[in-house]
Write a protein that holds these residues in place. Structure first.
Motif, PDB file in Angstrom:
ATOM      1  N   ILE A  69     168.592 -40.220  67.204  1.00  0.00           N
ATOM      2  CA  ILE A  69     169.067 -38.829  67.241  1.00  0.00           C
ATOM      3  C   ILE A  69     169.295 -38.330  65.807  1.00  0.00           C
ATOM      4  O   ILE A  69     168.920 -37.203  65.467  1.00  0.00           O
ATOM      5  N   SER A  70     169.881 -39.190  64.955  1.00  0.00           N
ATOM      6  CA  SER A  70     170.126 -38.787  63.557  1.00  0.00           C
ATOM      7  C   SER A  70     168.825 -38.389  62.871  1.00  0.00           C
ATOM      8  O   SER A  70     168.788 -37.402  62.122  1.00  0.00           O
ATOM      9  N   ASP A  71     167.755 -39.153  63.118  1.00  0.00           N
ATOM     10  CA  ASP A  71     166.456 -38.828  62.505  1.00  0.00           C
ATOM     11  C   ASP A  71     165.990 -37.443  62.948  1.00  0.00           C
ATOM     12  O   ASP A  71     165.503 -36.647  62.145  1.00  0.00           O
ATOM     13  N   SER A  72     166.135 -37.170  64.250  1.00  0.00           N
ATOM     14  CA  SER A  72     165.713 -35.855  64.765  1.00  0.00           C
ATOM     15  C   SER A  72     166.569 -34.749  64.173  1.00  0.00           C
ATOM     16  O   SER A  72     166.068 -33.674  63.817  1.00  0.00           O
ATOM     17  N   VAL A  73     167.872 -35.011  64.075  1.00  0.00           N
ATOM     18  CA  VAL A  73     168.789 -34.000  63.527  1.00  0.00           C
ATOM     19  C   VAL A  73     168.439 -33.707  62.054  1.00  0.00           C
ATOM     20  O   VAL A  73     168.463 -32.550  61.630  1.00  0.00           O
ATOM     21  N   LYS A  74     168.057 -34.766  61.322  1.00  0.00           N
ATOM     22  CA  LYS A  74     167.684 -34.567  59.904  1.00  0.00           C
ATOM     23  C   LYS A  74     166.517 -33.573  59.804  1.00  0.00           C
ATOM     24  O   LYS A  74     166.498 -32.690  58.941  1.00  0.00           O
ATOM     25  N   VAL A  75     165.537 -33.721  60.708  1.00  0.00           N
ATOM     26  CA  VAL A  75     164.375 -32.815  60.694  1.00  0.00           C
ATOM     27  C   VAL A  75     164.826 -31.392  61.028  1.00  0.00           C
ATOM     28  O   VAL A  75     164.427 -30.422  60.367  1.00  0.00           O
ATOM     29  N   LEU A  76     165.689 -31.279  62.044  1.00  0.00           N
ATOM     30  CA  LEU A  76     166.160 -29.940  62.445  1.00  0.00           C
ATOM     31  C   LEU A  76     166.972 -29.276  61.327  1.00  0.00           C
ATOM     32  O   LEU A  76     166.873 -28.060  61.116  1.00  0.00           O
ATOM     33  N   ASN A  85     155.968 -25.435  68.756  1.00  0.00           N
ATOM     34  CA  ASN A  85     156.968 -25.235  67.693  1.00  0.00           C
ATOM     35  C   ASN A  85     156.885 -26.297  66.598  1.00  0.00           C
ATOM     36  O   ASN A  85     157.764 -26.365  65.746  1.00  0.00           O
ATOM     37  N   SER A  86     155.841 -27.134  66.664  1.00  0.00           N
ATOM     38  CA  SER A  86     155.683 -28.244  65.711  1.00  0.00           C
ATOM     39  C   SER A  86     156.949 -29.104  65.642  1.00  0.00           C
ATOM     40  O   SER A  86     157.408 -29.495  64.559  1.00  0.00           O
ATOM     41  N   LEU A  87     157.521 -29.364  66.815  1.00  0.00           N
ATOM     42  CA  LEU A  87     158.695 -30.243  66.901  1.00  0.00           C
ATOM     43  C   LEU A  87     158.388 -31.340  67.912  1.00  0.00           C
ATOM     44  O   LEU A  87     157.415 -31.248  68.665  1.00  0.00           O
ATOM     45  N   LYS A  91     164.522 -28.159  58.630  1.00  0.00           N
ATOM     46  CA  LYS A  91     163.774 -26.961  59.031  1.00  0.00           C
ATOM     47  C   LYS A  91     164.684 -25.757  59.222  1.00  0.00           C
ATOM     48  O   LYS A  91     164.250 -24.705  59.687  1.00  0.00           O
ATOM     49  N   ASP A  92     165.952 -25.962  58.916  1.00  0.00           N
ATOM     50  CA  ASP A  92     166.950 -24.884  59.011  1.00  0.00           C
ATOM     51  C   ASP A  92     167.059 -24.312  60.434  1.00  0.00           C
ATOM     52  O   ASP A  92     167.207 -23.105  60.622  1.00  0.00           O
ATOM     53  N   LEU A  93     166.994 -25.220  61.413  1.00  0.00           N
ATOM     54  CA  LEU A  93     167.138 -24.794  62.815  1.00  0.00           C
ATOM     55  C   LEU A  93     168.540 -25.089  63.339  1.00  0.00           C
ATOM     56  O   LEU A  93     168.980 -24.498  64.328  1.00  0.00           O
TER      57      LEU A  93
END
Ligand code: SF4
Length: 201
Positions: free
Chosen positions: A78-85, A41-43, A88-90
Motif C-alpha cells: 500500500i505504501s508503494d501505491s501511496v508514494k505513486v499517488l 488513468n495510467s494507474l 502524481k499529486d492525486l
C-alpha cells in the motif's frame, strides 16, 4: 472438501459449487472493469481502489495500515501505491495533530476528479441487478451478507463494516434493529459498508 467446485461433473450436482463458480465469474468481471478504469488513468487497480476508498470514507480510515487491512495487502504494498499517488499529486498527507508521526490521506482536486469518475467502474454490474424483483434482490443481498460474515469470521476477509459485525445491531425474533439509528432495518436495508459501524468486540 471432497471435490473441486470447478470439476464440471461434480459442479453440476451441487448448487453451492455452481454459486462458487458464478461468484468467480463475477469477480473476473470486477477485475476486468477495474483494470480498464486503471488503464484509462495510467494507474494500477489498487491505486484506483485507494482513490475511490478515500473519496467515500472518513479521514481516520484513510491511513496506510487501515488501507492494508481493507484490501488484504501488506503495508509495504500500500505504501508503494501511496508514494505513486503522492508523486502524481492525486493525494495529500494530513498529519495527525495528536501524533505527528501518523498521517491520513486526502484527495487533491485532481484525485477527487479521478475518484469520482472511477467510482462508477462497476455500474455495468449494477444495471442487470436493477432488473431483478425486490424479493430477488433482498434474497441475494442476504445470501451475500451471510457469506461475507462467515468469510470474515474465518479470517479470509479482514475488515467488515456490515450490520452483522456491528455492536449497534440486534436481531430479535427475526427482526433486525439498529440501536444507533433507533430503527428497525428491513432485510433489504442491512448495510454492507456503514459509516456509523462500531465493531462488535
Ligand atoms: S450502525 Fe450501521 S452497521 Fe451498525 S447496525 Fe446500525 S446500520 Fe448497521
Amino acid at each position: 472438501m471432497k471435490y473441486s467446485s470447478f470439476n464440471l461433473k461434480e459442479q453440476n450436482q451441487k448448487v453451492e459449487s455452481r454459486i462458487v463458480v458464478a461468484l468467480e465469474r463475477i469477480s473476473e468481471a470486477f477485475r476486468v472493469l477495474l483494470w480498464n478504469e486503471s488503464k484509462e488513468n495510467s494507474l494500477s487497480p489498487i491505486q484506483i481502489q485507494i482513490l475511490i476508498f478515500i473519496n467515500f470514507h472518513s479521514l481516520e480510515k484513510c491511513k496506510v495500515s487501515y488501507l492494508a487491512d481493507e484490501f488484504n495487502m501488506t503495508k509495504a504494498t500500500i505504501s508503494d501505491s501511496v508514494k505513486v499517488l503522492l508523486a502524481k499529486d492525486l493525494v495529500a498527507k494530513e498529519t495527525d495533530p495528536i501524533d505527528t508521526r501518523s498521517y491520513s490521506l486526502s484527495l487533491t482536486t485532481e484525485g477527487k476528479k479521478i475518484a469520482k469518475k472511477a467510482s462508477f467502474f462497476a455500474s455495468s454490474i449494477e444495471q442487470p441487478l436493477e432488473k431483478l424483483t425486490e424479493e430477488q434482490k433482498t434474497i441475494m443481498l442476504n445470501g451475500l451478507l451471510k457469506l461475507i460474515y462467515d468469510l470474515n469470521k474465518s479470517g479470509i476477509i479482514t475488515i467488515q463494516r456490515m450490520c452483522f459485525t456491528c455492536s449497534n445491531y440486534q436481531l430479535d425474533n427475526g427482526v433486525h434493529y439498529c440501536k444507533l439509528l433507533k430503527s428497525q432495518l428491513a432485510e433489504s436495508e442491512l448495510r454492507v459498508d456503514c459509516p456509523e459501524h462500531e465493531l462488535l468486540l
